[in-house]
Enzyme design. Structure first.
Site, PDB file in Angstrom:
ATOM      1  N   TYR A  80       0.706  -1.364  -0.056  1.00 39.23           N
ATOM      2  CA  TYR A  80      -0.118  -0.072  -0.172  1.00 39.23           C
ATOM      3  C   TYR A  80       1.070   1.286  -0.038  1.00 39.23           C
ATOM      4  O   TYR A  80       0.493   2.183  -0.364  1.00 39.23           O
ATOM      5  CB  TYR A  80      -0.886  -0.112   1.248  1.00 39.23           C
TER       6      TYR A  80
ATOM      7  N   LYS B 119      -3.286   7.977   3.218  1.00 40.11           N
ATOM      8  CA  LYS B 119      -4.504   7.845   4.082  1.00 40.11           C
ATOM      9  C   LYS B 119      -4.487   8.262   5.523  1.00 40.11           C
ATOM     10  O   LYS B 119      -5.466   8.617   6.048  1.00 40.11           O
ATOM     11  CB  LYS B 119      -4.876   6.227   3.960  1.00 40.11           C
TER      12      LYS B 119
HETATM   13  N1  LIG Z   1     -11.586  -0.520  -2.876  1.00 35.62           N
HETATM   14  C1  LIG Z   1     -10.972  -0.613  -1.533  1.00 35.62           C
HETATM   15  O1  LIG Z   1     -10.486  -1.789  -1.150  1.00 35.62           O
HETATM   16  C2  LIG Z   1     -10.998   0.651  -0.589  1.00 35.62           C
HETATM   17  C3  LIG Z   1     -10.922   0.341   0.850  1.00 35.62           C
HETATM   18  C4  LIG Z   1     -10.848   1.296   1.639  1.00 35.62           C
HETATM   19  C5  LIG Z   1     -11.026   2.552   1.309  1.00 35.62           C
HETATM   20  N2  LIG Z   1     -11.242   2.644  -0.327  1.00 35.62           N
HETATM   21  C6  LIG Z   1     -11.244   3.985  -0.826  1.00 35.62           C
HETATM   22  O2  LIG Z   1     -12.497   4.572  -1.175  1.00 35.62           O
HETATM   23  C7  LIG Z   1     -12.478   5.475  -2.245  1.00 35.62           C
HETATM   24  C8  LIG Z   1     -13.029   5.079  -3.378  1.00 35.62           C
HETATM   25  O3  LIG Z   1     -12.403   4.288  -4.075  1.00 35.62           O
HETATM   26  P1  LIG Z   1     -13.175   2.800  -4.694  1.00 35.62           P
HETATM   27  O4  LIG Z   1     -12.469   1.789  -4.184  1.00 35.62           O
HETATM   28  O5  LIG Z   1     -14.737   2.798  -4.856  1.00 35.62           O
HETATM   29  O6  LIG Z   1     -12.488   2.977  -6.174  1.00 35.62           O
HETATM   30  P2  LIG Z   1     -12.890   3.516  -7.885  1.00 35.62           P
HETATM   31  O7  LIG Z   1     -11.629   3.368  -8.671  1.00 35.62           O
HETATM   32  O8  LIG Z   1     -14.175   2.922  -8.165  1.00 35.62           O
HETATM   33  O9  LIG Z   1     -12.929   4.978  -7.442  1.00 35.62           O
HETATM   34  C9  LIG Z   1     -12.011   6.048  -7.162  1.00 35.62           C
HETATM   35  C10 LIG Z   1     -12.500   7.395  -7.674  1.00 35.62           C
HETATM   36  O10 LIG Z   1     -11.527   8.436  -7.670  1.00 35.62           O
HETATM   37  C11 LIG Z   1     -11.650   9.245  -8.413  1.00 35.62           C
HETATM   38  N3  LIG Z   1     -10.372  10.173  -8.957  1.00 35.62           N
HETATM   39  C12 LIG Z   1      -9.238   9.780  -9.168  1.00 35.62           C
HETATM   40  N4  LIG Z   1      -8.478  11.133  -9.404  1.00 35.62           N
HETATM   41  C13 LIG Z   1      -9.487  11.989  -9.050  1.00 35.62           C
HETATM   42  C14 LIG Z   1      -9.186  13.425  -9.169  1.00 35.62           C
HETATM   43  N5  LIG Z   1      -7.975  14.164  -9.673  1.00 35.62           N
HETATM   44  N6  LIG Z   1     -10.665  14.281  -9.174  1.00 35.62           N
HETATM   45  C15 LIG Z   1     -11.627  13.602  -8.929  1.00 35.62           C
HETATM   46  N7  LIG Z   1     -11.881  12.101  -8.878  1.00 35.62           N
HETATM   47  C16 LIG Z   1     -10.856  11.517  -8.795  1.00 35.62           C
HETATM   48  C17 LIG Z   1     -11.907   8.172  -9.742  1.00 35.62           C
HETATM   49  O11 LIG Z   1     -12.320   8.930 -10.937  1.00 35.62           O
HETATM   50  C18 LIG Z   1     -12.698   7.053  -9.344  1.00 35.62           C
HETATM   51  O12 LIG Z   1     -14.319   7.568  -9.409  1.00 35.62           O
HETATM   52  C19 LIG Z   1     -10.875   5.660  -2.162  1.00 35.62           C
HETATM   53  O13 LIG Z   1     -10.740   6.711  -1.492  1.00 35.62           O
HETATM   54  C20 LIG Z   1     -10.292   4.565  -1.871  1.00 35.62           C
HETATM   55  O14 LIG Z   1      -8.983   4.650  -1.491  1.00 35.62           O
HETATM   56  C21 LIG Z   1     -10.958   1.738  -0.949  1.00 35.62           C
END
Ligand SMILES: NC(=O)c1ccc[n+]([C@@H]2O[C@H](COP(=O)([O-])OP(=O)(O)OC[C@H]3O[C@@H](n4cnc5c(N)ncnc54)[C@H](O)[C@@H]3O)[C@@H](O)[C@H]2O)c1
Length: 255
Positions: free
Chosen positions: A154, A161
């Site tokens: 990570y 984060k």
């Molecule tokens: N998937 C996991 O395992 C997980 C676990 C814990 C937390 N998260 C967090 O959840 C959140 C959503 O991620 P996800 O897993 O749904 O993936 P995802 O890829 O569906 O979503 C990530 C989003 O970030 C957007 N993004 C990237 N750069 C950007 C910018 N400059 N301006 C605006 N938007 C931008 C992308 O367009 C995308 O819609 C993130 O913060 C991620 O770190 C994910």
């Protein structure tokens, strides 16, 4: 309109596919009485297509959360669809490949700066951009991946984060006087586009499957989305600067 979020007006960022955590939040929010406006980044026509799969097709506003001009114009664009906001969801994360997958010692500052700009500083930027539309009782919710320890692969995203978790506490501090809350949901690993871009992500998947007391479904975004809804609702009126773990209980138990 009835439901947990009846009458609430929400701005939801971060939809890119129907596996996005933000898509689940938007869907559940509509099912629970909220009016939803989405923002999309980059492939806008794709986001618009996905938005049509929601129970109610939602308008999509273009937003690169690192673009000062787009941030400055956000409130006016949102106002074309709703007359105020009760909640804002930050579901955004990105780190260049050099920052992930074991490259911690070699990633350049430029790449790390990009990760921190998109994934950490943007939480504050988004909240401030939406602030003119918000009033007491409003709620800002973001998504983190438990940053209290270092995880394999990570790397700098973990640092981003940790910063996000701190930024949320500072936002809680600075917006508290206006009656606005800031809270995060710490989700376990979910198979989204962002997760798939992390080399070695399967290590998390295997670890969770073996250790989470409640078990963990890597393809079910709904538990994390439900927690977001709860924090957006009126049922956590005195909670801010908090992190709610939605990880099957993984964080609470030893190996
Ligand atoms: N998937 C996991 O395992 C997980 C676990 C814990 C937390 N998260 C967090 O959840 C959140 C959503 O991620 P996800 O897993 O749904 O993936 P995802 O890829 O569906 O979503 C990530 C989003 O970030 C957007 N993004 C990237 N750069 C950007 C910018 N400059 N301006 C605006 N938007 C931008 C992308 O367009 C995308 O819609 C993130 O913060 C991620 O770190 C994910």
């Amino acid at each position: 309109m009835s439901g947990l979020l009846a009458g609430k007006r929400l701005l939801v960022t971060g939809v890119i596919t129907d596996a996005s955590i933000a898509f689940s939040v938007a869907k559940l929010a509509q099912e629970n009485g909220a009016q939803v406006v989405l923002t999309g980044y980059g492939r806008l026509s794709l986001v618009e297509r996905i938005a049509k799969r929601l129970p109610e097709p939602a308008p999509v506003i273009e937003l690169d959360v690192t673009d000062p001009e787009q941030l400055a114009g956000l409130a006016d664009k949102v106002r074309e669809h709703v007359d105020g906001l009760d909640g804002v969801v930050h579901s955004i994360g990105f780190a260049p490949q050099s920052c992930l997958g074991g490259g911690f010692l070699d990633a350049s500052w430029d790449d790390v700066a990009t990760a921190l700009h998109v994934s950490t500083y943007s939480y504050k930027s988004l909240a401030v951009a939406a602030l003119p539309l918000m009033s007491p009782g409003g709620s800002v919710v973001g998504l983190t991946f438990d940053a209290t320890q270092a995880w394999p692969v990570y790397d700098w995203m973990g640092v981003a984060k940790a910063g996000l978790e701190s930024a949320s506490r500072y936002l809680a501090l600075h917006l508290g006087k206006q009656g606005i809350r800031s809270n995060l949901v710490a989700a376990g690993p979910l198979r989204t586009m962002a997760a798939k871009s992390i080399p070695g992500f399967e290590q998390f998947e295997d670890a969770w499957a073996g250790r989470a007391p409640l078990g963990w479904d890597l393809t079910d975004q709904e538990p994390a989305a439900r927690a977001c809804l709860a924090l957006l609702s009126d049922w956590f009126p005195a909670t801010t600067g908090e992190i709610v773990h939605v990880d099957g209980g993984y964080h609470a138990v030893g190996a």
